[in-house]
Design a protein around this motif. Structure first.
Motif, PDB file in Angstrom:
ATOM      1  N   ILE A 119       0.835  -1.208   0.000  1.00 23.85           N
ATOM      2  CA  ILE A 119       0.000   0.000   0.000  1.00 23.85           C
ATOM      3  C   ILE A 119       0.870   1.260   0.000  1.00 23.85           C
ATOM      4  CG2 ILE A 119      -1.609   1.371   1.418  1.00 23.85           C
ATOM      5  CD1 ILE A 119      -2.784  -1.381   2.369  1.00 23.85           C
ATOM      6  N   LEU A 120       1.921   1.244   0.814  1.00 21.98           N
ATOM      7  CA  LEU A 120       2.754   2.443   0.954  1.00 21.98           C
ATOM      8  C   LEU A 120       3.692   2.684  -0.211  1.00 21.98           C
ATOM      9  CD1 LEU A 120       3.695   2.673   4.700  1.00 21.98           C
ATOM     10  CD2 LEU A 120       2.524   4.362   3.288  1.00 21.98           C
ATOM     11  N   ASN A 121       4.025   1.641  -0.954  1.00 24.96           N
ATOM     12  CA  ASN A 121       5.058   1.803  -1.979  1.00 24.96           C
ATOM     13  C   ASN A 121       4.623   1.561  -3.415  1.00 24.96           C
ATOM     14  OD1 ASN A 121       7.537   2.342  -0.258  1.00 24.96           O
ATOM     15  ND2 ASN A 121       6.721   0.480   0.681  1.00 24.96           N
ATOM     16  N   SER A 122       3.430   1.003  -3.616  1.00 26.69           N
ATOM     17  CA  SER A 122       2.994   0.718  -4.984  1.00 26.69           C
ATOM     18  C   SER A 122       2.798   2.010  -5.781  1.00 26.69           C
ATOM     19  CB  SER A 122       1.669  -0.051  -4.939  1.00 26.69           C
ATOM     20  OG  SER A 122       1.048   0.006  -6.203  1.00 26.69           O
ATOM     21  N   GLU A 123       3.213   1.968  -7.041  1.00 28.42           N
ATOM     22  CA  GLU A 123       3.040   3.137  -7.916  1.00 28.42           C
ATOM     23  C   GLU A 123       1.603   3.224  -8.431  1.00 28.42           C
ATOM     24  OE1 GLU A 123       5.773   2.008 -10.986  1.00 28.42           O
ATOM     25  OE2 GLU A 123       7.171   1.429  -9.413  1.00 28.42           O
ATOM     26  N   PRO A 125      -2.773   2.298  -7.867  1.00 29.31           N
ATOM     27  CA  PRO A 125      -3.748   2.184  -6.779  1.00 29.31           C
ATOM     28  C   PRO A 125      -3.847   0.754  -6.226  1.00 29.31           C
ATOM     29  CG  PRO A 125      -4.658   3.480  -8.583  1.00 29.31           C
ATOM     30  CD  PRO A 125      -3.378   2.893  -9.081  1.00 29.31           C
ATOM     31  N   VAL A 126      -4.000   0.650  -4.910  1.00 30.82           N
ATOM     32  CA  VAL A 126      -4.097  -0.656  -4.247  1.00 30.82           C
ATOM     33  C   VAL A 126      -5.438  -0.769  -3.531  1.00 30.82           C
ATOM     34  CG1 VAL A 126      -3.078  -2.193  -2.517  1.00 30.82           C
ATOM     35  CG2 VAL A 126      -1.593  -0.677  -3.854  1.00 30.82           C
TER      36      VAL A 126
ATOM     37  N   ARG B  15      -4.655  13.078  -8.256  1.00 24.17           N
ATOM     38  CA  ARG B  15      -4.590  11.645  -8.563  1.00 24.17           C
ATOM     39  C   ARG B  15      -5.790  10.907  -7.964  1.00 24.17           C
ATOM     40  NH1 ARG B  15       0.450   8.904  -9.507  1.00 24.17           N
ATOM     41  NH2 ARG B  15      -0.031   7.348  -7.935  1.00 24.17           N
ATOM     42  N   VAL B 100      -2.953   7.735   0.794  1.00 29.33           N
ATOM     43  CA  VAL B 100      -2.312   7.106   1.955  1.00 29.33           C
ATOM     44  C   VAL B 100      -1.124   7.839   2.533  1.00 29.33           C
ATOM     45  CG1 VAL B 100      -3.028   4.739   1.685  1.00 29.33           C
ATOM     46  CG2 VAL B 100      -1.046   5.557   0.413  1.00 29.33           C
ATOM     47  N   LYS B 101      -0.592   8.774   1.791  1.00 28.55           N
ATOM     48  CA  LYS B 101       0.573   9.476   2.336  1.00 28.55           C
ATOM     49  C   LYS B 101       0.278  10.955   2.394  1.00 28.55           C
ATOM     50  CE  LYS B 101       4.585   6.667   1.224  1.00 28.55           C
ATOM     51  NZ  LYS B 101       5.788   6.618   0.386  1.00 28.55           N
ATOM     52  N   VAL B 127      -9.614   1.679  -1.733  1.00 25.90           N
ATOM     53  CA  VAL B 127      -8.527   1.890  -2.688  1.00 25.90           C
ATOM     54  C   VAL B 127      -7.589   2.963  -2.148  1.00 25.90           C
ATOM     55  CG1 VAL B 127      -7.882   2.430  -5.057  1.00 25.90           C
ATOM     56  CG2 VAL B 127     -10.148   1.503  -4.562  1.00 25.90           C
ATOM     57  N   SER B 128      -6.320   2.623  -2.030  1.00 25.60           N
ATOM     58  CA  SER B 128      -5.314   3.590  -1.571  1.00 25.60           C
ATOM     59  C   SER B 128      -4.565   4.146  -2.769  1.00 25.60           C
ATOM     60  CB  SER B 128      -4.287   2.904  -0.669  1.00 25.60           C
ATOM     61  OG  SER B 128      -4.923   2.301   0.414  1.00 25.60           O
ATOM     62  N   ILE B 129      -4.450   5.472  -2.795  1.00 23.26           N
ATOM     63  CA  ILE B 129      -3.697   6.137  -3.857  1.00 23.26           C
ATOM     64  C   ILE B 129      -2.500   6.795  -3.216  1.00 23.26           C
ATOM     65  CG2 ILE B 129      -3.832   7.840  -5.736  1.00 23.26           C
ATOM     66  CD1 ILE B 129      -6.061   5.917  -6.136  1.00 23.26           C
ATOM     67  N   LYS B 130      -1.323   6.523  -3.770  1.00 19.31           N
ATOM     68  CA  LYS B 130      -0.104   7.116  -3.215  1.00 19.31           C
ATOM     69  C   LYS B 130       0.196   8.429  -3.891  1.00 19.31           C
ATOM     70  CE  LYS B 130       4.027   6.037  -4.011  1.00 19.31           C
ATOM     71  NZ  LYS B 130       5.300   5.426  -4.327  1.00 19.31           N
TER      72      LYS B 130
END
Lengths: 130, 130
Positions: A119-123, A125-126, B15, B100-101, B127-130
């Motif tokens: 979740i924290l590092n994926s480029e 969406p997760v 995003r 998420v960040k 859904v988490s978006i970084k």
């Protein structure tokens, strides 16, 4: 494009696959289901067989819904989270699906370290499924 | 059904909204965008105005893509994470979208406590978006 599912042997696997299959239909995309293991001395023969059974189950589930699917037992030698992140960078899916809770050996529900890392590092969406 | 977007003033808002708008189109669903604040003494007049500006921006962004949208400044008096979880239980969206960040006051990128709480406790996929 594809949807990547990082599947573990948790009791949430049916919810995870149901969501992924529906999303694949919506987007007309293919599913790539991975189960990631440490490999080497850190992984037992049982864990490998369990992973293969899990992926076979996921493959049949997707196919019976008419969704194109590919499975991979990911054993790259780093840790399972790192290996999945590397795989995400390579295949660049439009979405990643993970389960966020699993039972610790003591039976307690915990936030898994692998999904947290993804979740924290994926480029991309997760989607987290509880 | 609806898609709930928990929006904050982070640099990821574009995003997040881009993903939510595309997903709303795919599913033919309405967007509900919320910005959650503590309220009372813990929230300044500036934070409320900033939240209203953010929601106005999100509303226009969705409308210009032809997506039906509703916005809420959520000020319920518990903490922002709890308030959003309560709102999720009430409206039962098909999906929740979060960033998420965010930047800490010192400028460091951190995993926000609000998204963490939502991911771990939401009854629906997040859904988490970084």
């Amino acid at each position: 494009m594809t949807i990547l599912v990082a599947l573990s042997t948790s009791e949430r696997r049916t919810r995870i696959m149901d969501f992924a299959v529906e999303e694949a239909k919506l987007r007309s995309e293919k599913l790539i289901v991975v189960h990631s293991l440490y490999g080497g001395d850190k992984t037992t023969r049982e864990e490998i067989e369990e992973g293969e059974t899990l992926l076979k189950w996921a493959e049949e589930k997707a196919k019976s819904s008419g969704v194109e699917v590919e499975t991979h037992l990911l054993v790259r030698g780093k840790d399972p989270g790192e290996d999945i992140l590397e795989f995400i960078s390579e295949i660049k899916p439009s979405l990643v699906v993970v389960g966020v809770k699993r039972r610790s050996p003591a039976g307690k529900l915990i936030f898994g370290s692998v999904p947290q890392k993804i979740i924290l590092n994926s480029e991309v969406p997760v989607v987290s499924i509880k």
